[in-house]
Design a protein around this motif. Structure first.
Motif, PDB file in Angstrom:
ATOM      1  N   GLU A  47      37.709  55.115  42.139  1.00 53.70           N
ATOM      2  CA  GLU A  47      38.731  54.141  42.090  1.00 53.70           C
ATOM      3  C   GLU A  47      39.508  54.468  43.511  1.00 53.70           C
ATOM      4  N   HIS A  48      40.059  53.163  44.210  1.00 52.14           N
ATOM      5  CA  HIS A  48      40.647  53.368  45.498  1.00 52.14           C
ATOM      6  C   HIS A  48      41.925  52.531  45.031  1.00 52.14           C
ATOM      7  N   ILE A  49      43.000  53.189  45.318  1.00 51.67           N
ATOM      8  CA  ILE A  49      44.615  52.524  45.059  1.00 51.67           C
ATOM      9  C   ILE A  49      45.584  52.720  46.297  1.00 51.67           C
ATOM     10  N   ALA A  50      46.430  51.977  46.286  1.00 47.15           N
ATOM     11  CA  ALA A  50      47.460  51.775  47.327  1.00 47.15           C
ATOM     12  C   ALA A  50      48.741  51.573  46.805  1.00 47.15           C
ATOM     13  N   GLY A  51      49.785  51.935  47.438  1.00 47.83           N
ATOM     14  CA  GLY A  51      51.280  51.547  47.104  1.00 47.83           C
ATOM     15  C   GLY A  51      51.984  51.967  48.190  1.00 47.83           C
ATOM     16  N   VAL A  52      53.219  51.380  48.218  1.00 50.70           N
ATOM     17  CA  VAL A  52      54.384  51.567  49.260  1.00 50.70           C
ATOM     18  C   VAL A  52      55.417  52.603  48.855  1.00 50.70           C
ATOM     19  N   ARG A  53      55.607  53.701  49.697  1.00 53.52           N
ATOM     20  CA  ARG A  53      56.440  54.822  49.407  1.00 53.52           C
ATOM     21  C   ARG A  53      57.616  54.541  49.850  1.00 53.52           C
ATOM     22  N   PRO A  54      58.851  54.560  49.298  1.00 61.20           N
ATOM     23  CA  PRO A  54      60.097  54.454  49.903  1.00 61.20           C
ATOM     24  C   PRO A  54      60.543  55.601  50.551  1.00 61.20           C
ATOM     25  N   THR A  55      60.421  55.281  51.896  1.00 57.72           N
ATOM     26  CA  THR A  55      60.758  56.413  52.838  1.00 57.72           C
ATOM     27  C   THR A  55      61.933  55.946  53.685  1.00 57.72           C
ATOM     28  N   VAL A  56      62.713  56.747  54.284  1.00 59.33           N
ATOM     29  CA  VAL A  56      63.820  56.517  55.153  1.00 59.33           C
ATOM     30  C   VAL A  56      63.500  57.014  56.423  1.00 59.33           C
ATOM     31  N   LYS A  57      64.431  56.494  57.422  1.00 55.26           N
ATOM     32  CA  LYS A  57      64.232  56.842  58.794  1.00 55.26           C
ATOM     33  C   LYS A  57      64.294  58.339  59.229  1.00 55.26           C
ATOM     34  N   ASP A  58      65.362  58.916  58.516  1.00 56.98           N
ATOM     35  CA  ASP A  58      65.803  60.278  59.032  1.00 56.98           C
ATOM     36  C   ASP A  58      65.092  61.327  57.929  1.00 56.98           C
ATOM     37  N   ARG A  59      64.112  60.558  56.909  1.00 54.66           N
ATOM     38  CA  ARG A  59      63.259  61.465  56.051  1.00 54.66           C
ATOM     39  C   ARG A  59      64.281  62.006  55.089  1.00 54.66           C
TER      40      ARG A  59
END
Length: 349
Positions: A279-291
């Motif tokens: 399987e090959h999967i993808a998603g967008v993580r909710p990240t912030v500029k200052d981590r």
């Protein structure tokens, strides 16, 4: 009147929902069940930033909250979620070995980093400079958690499966109302979907796309998490998660040939065995500029809250941040400046 409406049923939403349910509060979770980044997460937890050999922020506190939190969820849902596995960091040079030994001598890291080199005895793994072992590591099966927790919420009539409609939300100083349902507070835990939220879309959420492969490697027989250029997590039946990529430009959940090739290149640099892509999967993580995460209430109302920005360490951050937000709402305990959204509001004044 409910105590909480919670928007989102990924790792952040579940963490807050379960935290408040354990305090005998009443909830309704609203989510359209569109693909959550938590569904495609590696789910790995690790107390050390292995690129720089530094301790994760407040990691002892996070671990002490996460262990009993996931154990209680396992008991409640009757599934195994927390897989405690050693993590082996592959060294690529003598210099890396020396940096590891220096780090393992530091008081704050000696608890988590073994001072002994582990020689490679697996013929299928390329590791001429041996491994370093990290303690208190493992992975949480986030996809299984979300599936089972949503089922639990539905069976207990605490779930509304739909896109949240902001035009149906009203609020005053005492409560919020959504489609006739009143609650003392509403918590938005939408992940990358926060960019469409009129109360919080000005916060600097910067989604980072990640891709994973699940591969079958029958001859490998490796029972630890392996961290090299990629990470390799054994998930049973000769299957392994291989991850993860970081793409700051593409904000879609679509898998890419570029991501696949990057993961395959990393995998082939670590193992020399035949494998099959399952399987090959993808998603967008909710990240912030200052981590750092995004926690707090909206400028418009102290009844409207956000819990977001868990990034790549959501398994540990979720339960910790849920407790912090709950104590802030219910007991007035101030939020740590590192997680409070006030750090951005103050800059705009």
């Amino acid at each position: 009147m409910l105590d909480y409406i919670i928007v989102g049923s990924g790792l952040a939403g579940i963490s807050f929902a379960e935290t408040v349910l354990q305090k005998d509060k009443t909830i309704l979770v609203v989510d359209s069940e569109q693909r959550s980044s938590s569904l495609v997460a590696g789910g790995m937890y690790n107390p050390v930033v292995l690129k720089r050999f530094t301790e994760v922020w407040k990691v002892r506190e996070q671990l002490d909250i996460a262990y009993p939190f996931f154990k209680s969820l396992e008991d409640k849902l009757q599934v195994t979620l927390d897989h405690k596995l050693p993590l082996l960091r592959r060294f690529s040079s003598v210099e890396e070995q020396n940096n590891w030994f220096e780090a393992s001598d530091k008081p704050n890291l000696s608890t988590y980093l073994s001072s002994q080199l582990i020689k490679n005895v697996n013929q299928g793994v390329h590791a001429p400079f041996s491994f370093g072992e990290v303690f208190e590591t493992g992975y949480v099966d986030t996809a299984l958690l979300i599936e089972k927790y949503r089922s639990y919420l539905k069976s207990s009539k605490q779930y509304l499966c739909e896109d949240f409609d902001f035009t149906e939300l009203t609020y005053n100083s005492d409560f919020v109302t959504y489609k006739g349902i009143k609650a003392k507070n509403i918590v938005f835990a939408e992940g990358y979907g926060m960019l469409a939220n009129p109360f919080f879309r000005d916060l600097p959420l910067d989604g980072t796309k990640g891709e994973l492969l699940i591969v079958r490697i029958p001859q490998l027989k490796f029972d630890e998490i392996l961290k090299a250029g990629v990470f390799l997590i054994p998930i049973g039946n000769d299957l392994y998660k291989v991850g993860a990529t970081y793409d700051w430009e593409d904000k879609t959940d679509a898998v890419s040939e570029k991501g696949k090739e990057e993961l395959l290149e990393g995998l082939k640099s670590v193992i020399n065995l035949e494998f099959e892509i399952v399987e090959h999967i993808a998603g967008v993580r909710p990240t912030v500029k200052d981590r750092r995460p995004l926690v707090g209430h909206a400028r418009e109302s102290s009844r409207i809250h956000v819990l977001n920005g868990l990034g790549t360490r959501g398994v540990l951050l979720g339960p910790f941040l849920a407790r912090e937000l709950y104590q802030n709402i219910e007991q007035g305990v101030p939020l740590d400046v590192n997680i409070s959204i006030e750090r951005f509001y103050k800059k705009k004044l």
